[in-house]
Design a protein around this motif. Structure first.
Motif, PDB file in Angstrom:
ATOM      1  N   LEU A 171      17.683 -51.410 -72.009  1.00 31.14           N
ATOM      2  CA  LEU A 171      16.727 -50.644 -71.207  1.00 31.14           C
ATOM      3  C   LEU A 171      17.338 -49.317 -70.772  1.00 31.14           C
ATOM      4  CD1 LEU A 171      14.115 -50.255 -69.599  1.00 31.14           C
ATOM      5  CD2 LEU A 171      15.125 -51.655 -67.783  1.00 31.14           C
ATOM      6  N   ALA A 172      18.568 -49.362 -70.292  1.00 33.77           N
ATOM      7  CA  ALA A 172      19.243 -48.135 -69.852  1.00 33.77           C
ATOM      8  C   ALA A 172      19.415 -47.168 -71.015  1.00 33.77           C
ATOM      9  CB  ALA A 172      20.590 -48.475 -69.225  1.00 33.77           C
ATOM     10  N   ALA A 173      19.798 -47.706 -72.179  1.00 38.99           N
ATOM     11  CA  ALA A 173      19.982 -46.850 -73.358  1.00 38.99           C
ATOM     12  C   ALA A 173      18.653 -46.255 -73.806  1.00 38.99           C
ATOM     13  CB  ALA A 173      20.619 -47.651 -74.489  1.00 38.99           C
ATOM     14  N   ALA A 174      17.593 -47.052 -73.720  1.00 36.15           N
ATOM     15  CA  ALA A 174      16.278 -46.559 -74.132  1.00 36.15           C
ATOM     16  C   ALA A 174      15.805 -45.456 -73.206  1.00 36.15           C
ATOM     17  CB  ALA A 174      15.279 -47.714 -74.149  1.00 36.15           C
ATOM     18  N   TRP A 175      15.995 -45.632 -71.903  1.00 33.38           N
ATOM     19  CA  TRP A 175      15.577 -44.589 -70.958  1.00 33.38           C
ATOM     20  C   TRP A 175      16.344 -43.303 -71.208  1.00 33.38           C
ATOM     21  CZ3 TRP A 175      17.180 -43.075 -65.540  1.00 33.38           C
ATOM     22  CH2 TRP A 175      16.174 -42.297 -64.923  1.00 33.38           C
ATOM     23  N   ASP A 176      17.630 -43.450 -71.535  1.00 31.72           N
ATOM     24  CA  ASP A 176      18.446 -42.278 -71.856  1.00 31.72           C
ATOM     25  C   ASP A 176      17.926 -41.610 -73.130  1.00 31.72           C
ATOM     26  OD1 ASP A 176      20.933 -40.692 -71.208  1.00 31.72           O
ATOM     27  OD2 ASP A 176      21.456 -41.355 -73.237  1.00 31.72           O
ATOM     28  N   SER A 177      17.511 -42.433 -74.121  1.00 35.17           N
ATOM     29  CA  SER A 177      17.085 -41.886 -75.416  1.00 35.17           C
ATOM     30  C   SER A 177      15.795 -41.085 -75.318  1.00 35.17           C
ATOM     31  CB  SER A 177      16.904 -43.014 -76.434  1.00 35.17           C
ATOM     32  OG  SER A 177      15.738 -43.773 -76.169  1.00 35.17           O
ATOM     33  N   VAL A 178      14.963 -41.376 -74.312  1.00 35.66           N
ATOM     34  CA  VAL A 178      13.719 -40.623 -74.146  1.00 35.66           C
ATOM     35  C   VAL A 178      13.895 -39.471 -73.155  1.00 35.66           C
ATOM     36  CG1 VAL A 178      12.268 -42.575 -74.788  1.00 35.66           C
ATOM     37  CG2 VAL A 178      12.800 -42.184 -72.361  1.00 35.66           C
ATOM     38  N   GLY A 179      15.141 -39.196 -72.785  1.00 35.88           N
ATOM     39  CA  GLY A 179      15.424 -38.057 -71.924  1.00 35.88           C
ATOM     40  C   GLY A 179      15.270 -38.328 -70.442  1.00 35.88           C
ATOM     41  N   LYS A 180      15.275 -39.606 -70.069  1.00 40.77           N
ATOM     42  CA  LYS A 180      15.153 -39.996 -68.662  1.00 40.77           C
ATOM     43  C   LYS A 180      13.892 -39.419 -67.996  1.00 40.77           C
ATOM     44  CE  LYS A 180      20.120 -40.727 -67.990  1.00 40.77           C
ATOM     45  NZ  LYS A 180      21.330 -40.432 -67.195  1.00 40.77           N
ATOM     46  N   VAL A 181      12.839 -39.297 -68.807  1.00 41.81           N
ATOM     47  CA  VAL A 181      11.557 -38.858 -68.257  1.00 41.81           C
ATOM     48  C   VAL A 181      10.905 -40.055 -67.562  1.00 41.81           C
ATOM     49  CG1 VAL A 181      11.244 -37.101 -70.041  1.00 41.81           C
ATOM     50  CG2 VAL A 181      10.335 -39.413 -70.396  1.00 41.81           C
ATOM     51  N   PRO A 182       9.902 -39.827 -66.708  1.00 43.81           N
ATOM     52  CA  PRO A 182       9.213 -40.958 -66.086  1.00 43.81           C
ATOM     53  C   PRO A 182       8.659 -41.911 -67.141  1.00 43.81           C
ATOM     54  CG  PRO A 182       8.655 -38.936 -64.955  1.00 43.81           C
ATOM     55  CD  PRO A 182       9.446 -38.531 -66.165  1.00 43.81           C
ATOM     56  N   CYS A 183       8.865 -43.210 -66.902  1.00 40.20           N
ATOM     57  CA  CYS A 183       8.457 -44.242 -67.855  1.00 40.20           C
ATOM     58  C   CYS A 183       7.842 -45.426 -67.126  1.00 40.20           C
ATOM     59  CB  CYS A 183       9.670 -44.740 -68.656  1.00 40.20           C
ATOM     60  SG  CYS A 183      10.312 -43.582 -69.881  1.00 40.20           S
ATOM     61  N   VAL A 184       7.205 -46.273 -67.912  1.00 37.79           N
ATOM     62  CA  VAL A 184       6.727 -47.564 -67.440  1.00 37.79           C
ATOM     63  C   VAL A 184       7.337 -48.632 -68.328  1.00 37.79           C
ATOM     64  CG1 VAL A 184       4.714 -49.069 -67.236  1.00 37.79           C
ATOM     65  CG2 VAL A 184       4.566 -46.695 -66.470  1.00 37.79           C
ATOM     66  N   LEU A 185       7.932 -49.654 -67.713  1.00 38.11           N
ATOM     67  CA  LEU A 185       8.421 -50.806 -68.458  1.00 38.11           C
ATOM     68  C   LEU A 185       7.389 -51.919 -68.328  1.00 38.11           C
ATOM     69  CD1 LEU A 185      10.681 -52.354 -70.010  1.00 38.11           C
ATOM     70  CD2 LEU A 185      11.481 -53.147 -67.763  1.00 38.11           C
ATOM     71  N   GLU A 186       6.884 -52.382 -69.471  1.00 41.21           N
ATOM     72  CA  GLU A 186       5.908 -53.472 -69.474  1.00 41.21           C
ATOM     73  C   GLU A 186       6.546 -54.734 -70.027  1.00 41.21           C
ATOM     74  OE1 GLU A 186       2.473 -52.480 -71.731  1.00 41.21           O
ATOM     75  OE2 GLU A 186       2.128 -50.587 -70.699  1.00 41.21           O
ATOM     76  N   LYS A 187       6.300 -55.846 -69.382  1.00 39.99           N
ATOM     77  CA  LYS A 187       6.780 -57.126 -69.876  1.00 39.99           C
ATOM     78  C   LYS A 187       6.077 -57.472 -71.182  1.00 39.99           C
ATOM     79  CE  LYS A 187       7.112 -62.023 -68.552  1.00 39.99           C
ATOM     80  NZ  LYS A 187       8.582 -62.136 -68.718  1.00 39.99           N
ATOM     81  N   MET A 188       6.836 -57.912 -72.180  1.00 39.81           N
ATOM     82  CA  MET A 188       6.228 -58.345 -73.438  1.00 39.81           C
ATOM     83  C   MET A 188       5.575 -59.702 -73.226  1.00 39.81           C
ATOM     84  SD  MET A 188       8.843 -57.127 -76.465  1.00 39.81           S
ATOM     85  CE  MET A 188       7.729 -57.752 -77.701  1.00 39.81           C
ATOM     86  N   LEU A 189       4.337 -59.815 -73.668  1.00 38.07           N
ATOM     87  CA  LEU A 189       3.562 -61.032 -73.467  1.00 38.07           C
ATOM     88  C   LEU A 189       3.255 -61.674 -74.821  1.00 38.07           C
ATOM     89  CD1 LEU A 189       1.068 -59.658 -70.790  1.00 38.07           C
ATOM     90  CD2 LEU A 189       3.106 -61.054 -70.392  1.00 38.07           C
TER      91      LEU A 189
END
Length: 391
Positions: A171-189
């Motif tokens: 998750l941390a790496a992914a947020w970094d990869s998108v430039g630490k822009v505002p994001c939403v994390l959704e639980k996979m269902l």
């Protein structure tokens, strides 16, 4: 001067403006012209699909003040065909002409965090989620949301701006990869299938809707839509329609709105996202319904009465991506349209794009028949001819 139910209907002969020159704009323009309206398109691309068929083309960006002023001068009312048109541009136009949907509604659809909050406020279930805008919010994410999908809060569509993550480190790496822009994390269902509802809401608050559409996505892009009576359990379909109408009412929406849903393996329904415009999954309505989603868009923009669409034929829609032009190598070749159109009930819609590119939406094929089984069988024949994987 946003949409107002005190304004008189705009009758044929008026000019309807559209922000965006893509294929949705092109189909809106075709529909409007068929009903006797003139059209004006604002888009920076001189070869955009809608520009090629519109009466007027204003070749500027969405935020150009002179371009917006010219669109307002030419048009009696304005709509949009692209969800990422700046809300500020819609607001500027609304000071001079009726605009639908309104900037306030579009701005919610442009921000996943606001969109999720709106779903919650409307009492419509969505996937558990967390907003991530700061390192502190990232650190505070509950492990219950993993594995999940990190989605950029803005400018994401067709699977863009999305990263699947299983662990806090990912998750941390992914947020970094998108430039630490505002994001939403959704639980996979655990998903069983996907569906969507096209709802049209008038300035008077009245709503109509198309039948619930059953959808198949591949690589984040809609591939197949199937629509026929009882394609979903009736109670689930009714729930989806009621949720879509609630979401539209909560936004005080005027225009055509697509609401996308997930059906979970336990049979429950959760909303995924909204698109403030006609949608790929509603294209079948051009050939299977007595009122298409684009006619609904014309009616809402022009403040004409809304009548409940009736589906007269079971239908399957196949999305036609540029990959089909490269089925036999790196050199683009025209797909076998003659063989496809020899199949009964096939209706080809191409968008006038000059160059085929892999992943690019080039058109769609609607298949109608007397029964769902016949529509599906013909659609599978067409898919085999085109090199589309069976479904």
């Amino acid at each position: 001067m946003s949409a107002d139910n005190t304004l008189a209907p705009l009758l044929p002969g008026a000019t309807l403006g559209v922000l965006g020159g893509g294929q949705l704009g092109r189909m809106f323009v075709h529909q409007a012209q068929g009903m006797g309206y003139f059209t004006a398109v604002l888009d920076a691309d001189p070869t955009s699909p809608a520009r090629l068929v519109s009466h007027h083309h204003i070749q500027t960006g969405y935020e150009d003040p002179q371009g917006l002023a010219e669109l307002a001068r030419l048009s009696d009312a304005v709509t949009t065909e692209f969800e990422n048109v700046p809300a500020a541009a819609l607001a500027a136009l609304a000071a001079q002409r009726p605009v639908s949907p309104a900037a306030s509604a579009v701005s919610v659809a442009q921000d996943r965090a606001r969109e999720k909050a709106h779903f919650v406020a409307c009492g419509v279930p969505c996937a558990p989620y967390a907003v991530i805008e700061t390192a502190e919010q990232l650190a505070a994410v509950s492990s219950d949301l993993l594995p999940g999908i990190l989605k950029t809060a803005r400018m994401g569509y067709d699977g863009k701006g999305q990263v699947r993550v299983k662990t806090p480190a990912e998750l941390a790496a992914a947020w970094d990869s998108v430039g630490k822009v505002p994001c939403v994390l959704e639980k996979m269902l655990p998903l069983a299938l996907e569906c969507s509802v096209i709802v049209a809401r008038g300035a008077d608050g009245g709503t109509v809707h198309l039948p619930v559409q059953r959808n198949l996505h591949r690589d984040g892009i809609l591939a197949v839509t199937e629509v026929f009576e009882q394609n979903l359990p009736p109670a689930l379909a009714q729930q989806a329609v009621a949720a879509a109408v609630s979401i539209a009412n909560g936004l005080q929406y005027v225009g055509v709105l697509c609401v996308e849903f997930f059906v979970l393996q336990d049979g429950s329904l959760v909303v995924n996202e909204i698109a403030p415009r006609p949608h790929n999954s509603g294209h079948y309505s051009q050939n299977a319904c007595d009122v298409s989603q684009f006619e609904l868009q014309v009616r809402t923009v022009a403040r004409l009465p809304l009548t409940q669409p009736r589906q007269h034929s079971p239908a399957v829609m196949l999305n036609l991506l540029g990959d089909l032009w490269f089925a036999h190598g790196d050199a683009a070749q025209t797909p076998p349209w003659a063989e496809v159109l020899a199949l009964p009930g096939t209706h080809l819609h191409l968008y006038g794009k000059r160059d085929a590119k892999r992943g690019r939406k080039m058109g769609h094929l609607n298949i109608t028949a007397a029964t769902p089984e016949a529509a599906r069988a013909t659609a599978l024949q067409a898919a085999a001819l085109l090199g589309i994987a069976p479904f």
